[in-house]
Write a protein that holds these residues in place. Structure first.
Motif, short mmCIF file in Angstrom:
data_model
loop_
_atom_site.label_atom_id
_atom_site.label_comp_id
_atom_site.label_asym_id
_atom_site.label_seq_id
_atom_site.Cartn_x
_atom_site.Cartn_y
_atom_site.Cartn_z
N UNK A 102 0.84 -1.20 0.00
CA UNK A 102 0.00 0.00 0.00
C UNK A 102 0.87 1.24 0.00
N UNK A 103 1.80 1.30 0.94
CA UNK A 103 2.68 2.46 1.03
C UNK A 103 3.68 2.50 -0.10
N UNK A 104 4.28 1.34 -0.43
CA UNK A 104 5.34 1.30 -1.44
C UNK A 104 4.81 1.68 -2.82
N UNK A 105 3.60 1.26 -3.16
CA UNK A 105 3.03 1.54 -4.47
C UNK A 105 2.19 2.81 -4.48
N UNK A 106 2.08 3.49 -3.35
CA UNK A 106 1.31 4.73 -3.28
C UNK A 106 -0.17 4.52 -3.47
N UNK A 107 -0.72 3.45 -2.90
CA UNK A 107 -2.14 3.12 -3.04
C UNK A 107 -2.93 3.60 -1.84
N UNK A 108 -4.20 3.81 -2.04
CA UNK A 108 -5.10 3.99 -0.92
C UNK A 108 -5.44 2.61 -0.36
N UNK A 109 -5.99 2.59 0.83
CA UNK A 109 -6.40 1.30 1.38
C UNK A 109 -7.42 0.61 0.48
N UNK A 110 -8.34 1.39 -0.06
CA UNK A 110 -9.36 0.82 -0.95
C UNK A 110 -8.73 0.20 -2.18
N UNK A 111 -7.76 0.88 -2.77
CA UNK A 111 -7.07 0.34 -3.94
C UNK A 111 -6.28 -0.93 -3.60
N UNK A 112 -5.63 -0.93 -2.44
CA UNK A 112 -4.85 -2.09 -2.03
C UNK A 112 -5.75 -3.30 -1.80
N UNK A 113 -6.93 -3.07 -1.24
CA UNK A 113 -7.83 -4.18 -0.94
C UNK A 113 -8.36 -4.85 -2.20
N UNK A 114 -8.32 -4.16 -3.33
CA UNK A 114 -8.67 -4.80 -4.59
C UNK A 114 -7.67 -5.91 -4.91
N UNK A 115 -6.42 -5.72 -4.52
CA UNK A 115 -5.38 -6.72 -4.75
C UNK A 115 -5.50 -7.83 -3.72
N UNK A 116 -5.53 -7.48 -2.43
CA UNK A 116 -5.66 -8.47 -1.36
C UNK A 116 -5.89 -7.75 -0.04
N UNK A 117 -6.40 -8.50 0.93
CA UNK A 117 -6.48 -7.98 2.29
C UNK A 117 -5.29 -8.43 3.13
N UNK A 118 -4.34 -9.13 2.51
CA UNK A 118 -3.11 -9.55 3.16
C UNK A 118 -1.92 -8.85 2.52
N UNK A 119 -0.84 -8.70 3.28
CA UNK A 119 0.43 -8.32 2.71
C UNK A 119 1.28 -9.57 2.49
N UNK A 120 2.14 -9.55 1.48
CA UNK A 120 3.08 -10.67 1.33
C UNK A 120 4.06 -10.70 2.50
N UNK A 121 4.57 -11.87 2.81
CA UNK A 121 5.66 -11.99 3.78
C UNK A 121 6.90 -12.49 3.03
N UNK A 122 8.06 -12.00 3.45
CA UNK A 122 9.31 -12.26 2.73
C UNK A 122 10.45 -12.51 3.71
N UNK A 123 11.48 -13.16 3.20
CA UNK A 123 12.72 -13.30 3.95
C UNK A 123 13.86 -13.38 2.94
N UNK A 124 15.05 -12.91 3.35
CA UNK A 124 16.22 -12.96 2.49
C UNK A 124 17.26 -13.91 3.06
#
Length: 308
Positions: free
Chosen positions: A255-277
């Motif tokens: 949401x923050x990284x792509x400059x989306x509103x919460x409403x726009x982000x929720x169109x993609x998913x209600x979850x964030x990805x999880x990552x590890x390096x």
């Protein structure tokens, strides 16, 4: 420094880049949703962050999602940069989901895979969606192979399913003799689905081989009104644990990284990805050291070797 040396330097430095693995509950991702330009673009950017990304909650009876996303990745990242591996639809009754791996074949070679046979004599039919387990070869003497075990747990059975991942780990060891395993995905591991008093009963949490990289105080949800650590990453194996880049595990706030509103982000998913390096160029049990060729290229090798 000439162009050829600059290219060599770039290649050597590129080889030192950390290897990123992620999992993303893409929330009822079917062909119609994936065909939306805004959704497809966001998913392409999320996948392209990782060397291996596992999508969950792919509800795609017609097999449209993978071709659409590969086309997006081909056009934005480069042709053939990613390949995909999809499970068959998994689940009980008429509702089924797929697990889909997107991976960079230049960084991860798919070696084998299987759907866990959910027929443990003491705990049969535990998983609503059986883990789709994959083994990858990596370009690293420190970690030549890594097994991924994704899970999208049913909320009402989260505790039981997370515990049963211990059985999946034993199956991985029996089948491949592999100790280095990443468990990742939407475990529904919080906000009432797993009570704090119950964690001590869960073998994946209790037993020594397993190291949880994301804590119970985290948040992997898009909605500002919720704070739940549903999505997790758990690592097993001394080598893989030693190569985890400190502080790299977390939820990616698109949401923050792509400059989306919460409403726009929720169109993609209600979850964030999880990552590890993982620092694949680090020597097992020690810090990363630049290749000798890189030292020589930078003019440091002669001094270190006592050469004129």
């Amino acid at each position: 420094m000439g162009p050829a040396l600059l290219l060599l330097l770039a290649a050597l430095l590129g080889g030192a880049a950390a290897f990123r693995v992620g999992a993303f509950n893409a929330r009822r991702l079917g062909g119609g949703k994936a065909a939306r330009e805004d959704v497809r673009g966001a998913l392409g950017r999320i996948i392209a962050r990782c060397d291996i990304m596992v999508l969950q909650e792919v509800v795609d009876a017609k097999g449209q999602v993978v071709p659409l996303l590969l086309d997006t990745l081909d056009s934005t990242v480069g042709p053939g940069t990613y390949q995909a591996l999809s499970s068959h639809p998994l689940g009980r009754g008429s509702y089924r989901e797929r697990y889909v791996y997107f991976y960079r074949p230049g960084r991860a070679q798919l070696q084998d895979w299987f759907v866990y046979e959910d027929a443990h004599p003491q705990r049969p039919d535990v998983f609503a969606r059986e883990p789709f387990v994959a083994r990858f070869g990596l370009p690293s003497p420190a970690l030549p192979e890594l097994v991924l075990v994704p899970l999208h747990a049913a909320p009402a059975a989260a505790e039981t399913e997370i515990d049963a991942l211990h059985d999946v780990y034993e199956r991985v060891q029996e089948r491949w003799g592999q100790q280095d395993v990443l468990f990742l995905g939407d475990f529904n591991a919080g906000c009432g689905y797993v009570a704090a008093s119950r964690w001590g009963r869960i073998r994946l949490r209790r037993d020594p081989p397993f190291h949880w990289l994301l804590g119970d105080d985290g948040d992997s949800t898009v909605r500002g009104s919720t704070r739940c650590p549903y999505d997790r990453v758990v690592v097993a194996g001394e080598r893989s644990q030693s190569l985890v880049v400190p502080g790299s595990a977390g939820a990616f706030n698109f949401t923050a990284c792509f400059g989306l509103t919460e409403e726009q982000a929720l169109v993609v998913s209600d979850h964030y990805p999880v990552e590890v390096e993982l620092a694949l160029d680090r020597a097992w049990g020690g810090g990363w050291h630049p290749p000798l060729a890189l030292l020589l290229l930078l003019g440091l090798g002669g001094a270190l070797l006592g050469l004129p």
